[in-house]
Write an enzyme that holds these catalytic residues in place. Structure first.
Site, PDB file in Angstrom:
ATOM      1  CG  ASP A  94      -4.819  -1.618   2.736  1.00 38.38           C
ATOM      2  OD1 ASP A  94      -4.972  -2.771   3.144  1.00 38.38           O
ATOM      3  OD2 ASP A  94      -4.914  -1.281   1.527  1.00 38.38           O
ATOM      4  CG  HIS A 234      -5.836  -7.748   1.380  1.00 41.32           C
ATOM      5  ND1 HIS A 234      -5.272  -6.508   1.528  1.00 41.32           N
ATOM      6  CD2 HIS A 234      -6.118  -8.193   2.633  1.00 41.32           C
ATOM      7  CE1 HIS A 234      -5.190  -6.229   2.819  1.00 41.32           C
ATOM      8  NE2 HIS A 234      -5.702  -7.237   3.505  1.00 41.32           N
ATOM      9  CG  ASN A 277      -9.107  -5.131   1.836  1.00 38.07           C
ATOM     10  OD1 ASN A 277      -9.981  -5.170   2.683  1.00 38.07           O
ATOM     11  ND2 ASN A 277      -7.823  -5.126   2.130  1.00 38.07           N
TER      12      ASN A 277
HETATM   13  P1  13P Z   1      -7.728  -4.203  -5.396  1.00 35.96           P
HETATM   14  O1  13P Z   1      -6.468  -3.785  -6.068  1.00 35.96           O
HETATM   15  O2  13P Z   1      -8.273  -5.468  -5.994  1.00 35.96           O
HETATM   16  O3  13P Z   1      -8.757  -3.129  -5.351  1.00 35.96           O
HETATM   17  O4  13P Z   1      -7.356  -4.584  -3.874  1.00 35.96           O
HETATM   18  C1  13P Z   1      -7.279  -3.584  -2.892  1.00 35.96           C
HETATM   19  C2  13P Z   1      -6.692  -4.074  -1.616  1.00 35.96           C
HETATM   20  O5  13P Z   1      -6.536  -5.249  -1.364  1.00 35.96           O
HETATM   21  C3  13P Z   1      -6.301  -3.067  -0.633  1.00 35.96           C
HETATM   22  O6  13P Z   1      -5.635  -3.619   0.448  1.00 35.96           O
HETATM   23  O1  G3H Z   2      -3.320  -3.108  -1.498  1.00 36.89           O
HETATM   24  C1  G3H Z   2      -2.948  -2.056  -1.980  1.00 36.89           C
HETATM   25  C2  G3H Z   2      -3.912  -0.926  -2.021  1.00 36.89           C
HETATM   26  O2  G3H Z   2      -4.628  -0.931  -3.225  1.00 36.89           O
HETATM   27  C3  G3H Z   2      -3.207   0.363  -1.757  1.00 36.89           C
HETATM   28  O3  G3H Z   2      -2.402   0.700  -2.830  1.00 36.89           O
HETATM   29  O4  G3H Z   2      -0.201   1.292  -1.863  1.00 36.89           O
HETATM   30  O5  G3H Z   2      -0.909   2.147  -4.098  1.00 36.89           O
HETATM   31  O6  G3H Z   2      -1.968   3.032  -2.020  1.00 36.89           O
HETATM   32  P1  G3H Z   2      -1.286   1.869  -2.700  1.00 36.89           P
HETATM   33 ZN    ZN Z   3      -4.514  -5.361  -0.025  1.00 35.99          ZN
END
Ligand code: 13P
Ligand code: G3H
Ligand code: ZN
Length: 333
Positions: A94, A234, A277
């Site tokens: 991700d 996302h 996501n």
């Molecule tokens: P949220 O913060 O809305 O759960 O989005 C997660 C995300 O886009 C991870 O890439």
């Molecule tokens: O898009 C971001 C995801 O929620 C991942 O978050 O970088 O804190 O693991 P993180």
């Molecule tokens: Zn994201």
């Protein structure tokens, strides 16, 4: 070099083609620890839903990249043990922010990677996304790229202001990068504070804040430009009020947390959006359940005592999303 195929994982190509044709979306859930992974796999196995396990750069730093990769390998075996004969599980990076990070994931058995160069100028975004796609495709690893900027914080990339994806750019971008799916910006954003209260209206009956709708006109224009091409959303947590309340009632302080209404996500899932996501909702479910458990059981100190209800709450949430929001249940029988 380990191929994801040896680990029983799948890339996103077939799952996305089926999802676009079938008018549903594949859940992409982030995980950082064993309890989240158990809850995701239990939910996917029970509903027979294809699933994307997402690992961010932050998750790799937190939990150790090798350990997370082996956990995902273990997830395939665990899914089978739960009676899911043909698990369709993708291991996805991700928000990869460099070629080296994406390459490292391809080389260690990820079946899909995201290169997020959306904060770079257009031509630089294309050049980096293409470099990653060219490398990943040698190993049949699928690649998600992003065009447009989400409000809030994209991993370590802070976006002061969002700008929607420009439909007039998507054909050129997808063609020149060779990406397999495209993350777009149509009004979602990361985290539990997606909108300021002043951006919202108030429902006169419930008194609840109602956020502005997603830019469906932009989404549909993008779909028209790239018919059948997999689109990714996302920042799609809905920030369930029950979890915000659970956190706040038991000592938390999450004022005005607000997400994307689930009806809008359901609507998006029927379009070319085939990956949604969700990370923050899992964090809220886990934290709410832990806070509640510890407040009600001040003598407990064995982590299993509070992590078990947290895992149950996350599983319930994942099943709800799969069945009632994404519509992916029964698509991986
Ligand atoms: P949220 O913060 O809305 O759960 O989005 C997660 C995300 O886009 C991870 O890439
Ligand atoms: O898009 C971001 C995801 O929620 C991942 O978050 O970088 O804190 O693991 P993180
Ligand atoms: Zn994201």
């Amino acid at each position: 070099m380990v191929s994801y195929k040896e680990l029983g994982l799948v890339n996103t190509r077939e799952m996305f083609a089926k999802a676009v044709a079938g008018g549903y979306a594949i859940p992409a859930f982030n995980f950082n620890n064993m309890e989240q992974l158990q809850a995701i796999i239990q939910a996917a196995a029970e509903t027979k839903s294809p699933v994307i396990l997402q690992v961010s750069k932050g998750a790799r730093n937190y939990a150790n990249s090798t350990l997370l990769r082996y956990m995902a390998e273990g997830a395939v075996a665990y899914a089978k043990e739960l009676g899911w004969e043909h698990p369709q599980i993708c291991l996805h990076l991700d928000h990869g922010d460099s070629f080296e990070l994406c390459k490292d994931c391809v080389d260690m058995g990820f079946s899909s990677v995201m290169i997020d160069a959306s904060s770079l100028p257009y031509e630089e975004n294309i050049a980096l996304s293409k470099k990653v796609a060219d490398y990943a495709h040698q190993y049949d690893v699928t690649v998600e790229a992003e065009l447009g900027v989400l409000a809030g914080v994209e991993d370590e990339v802070a976006a002061e202001e969002s700008h929607y994806t420009r439909p007039e750019e998507v054909i050129d971008f997808a063609t020149r990068t060779g990406c397999d799916s495209l993350a777009i910006s149509v009004g979602t954003s990361h985290g539990a504070y997606k909108f300021k209260p002043e951006q919202c209206t108030r429902d006169p009956k419930t008194g609840k804040l109602v956020p502005p709708p997603l830019a469906f006109d932009v989404l549909h224009e993008i779909e028209k430009k790239l018919p059948g091409f997999p689109i990714v959303l996302h920042g799609s947590s809905s920030v369930p009020q029950e979890y915000v309340d659970m956190c706040n009632q038991y000592g938390g302080n999450l004022p005005n947390a607000i997400g994307i209404p689930e009806e809008q996500l359901r609507e998006a899932a029927k379009s070319a959006v085939c990956k949604i996501n969700i990370d923050s909702d899992s964090r809220l479910a886990m934290t709410g359940a832990i806070r509640k458990h510890l407040a009600e059981n001040p003598g407990h100190f064995d982590p299993r005592q509070y992590l078990k209800p947290a895992r149950e709450e996350m599983k319930k949430m994942y099943i709800h999303k799969i069945i009632n929001v994404l519509g992916s249940d029964g698509k991986a029988e």
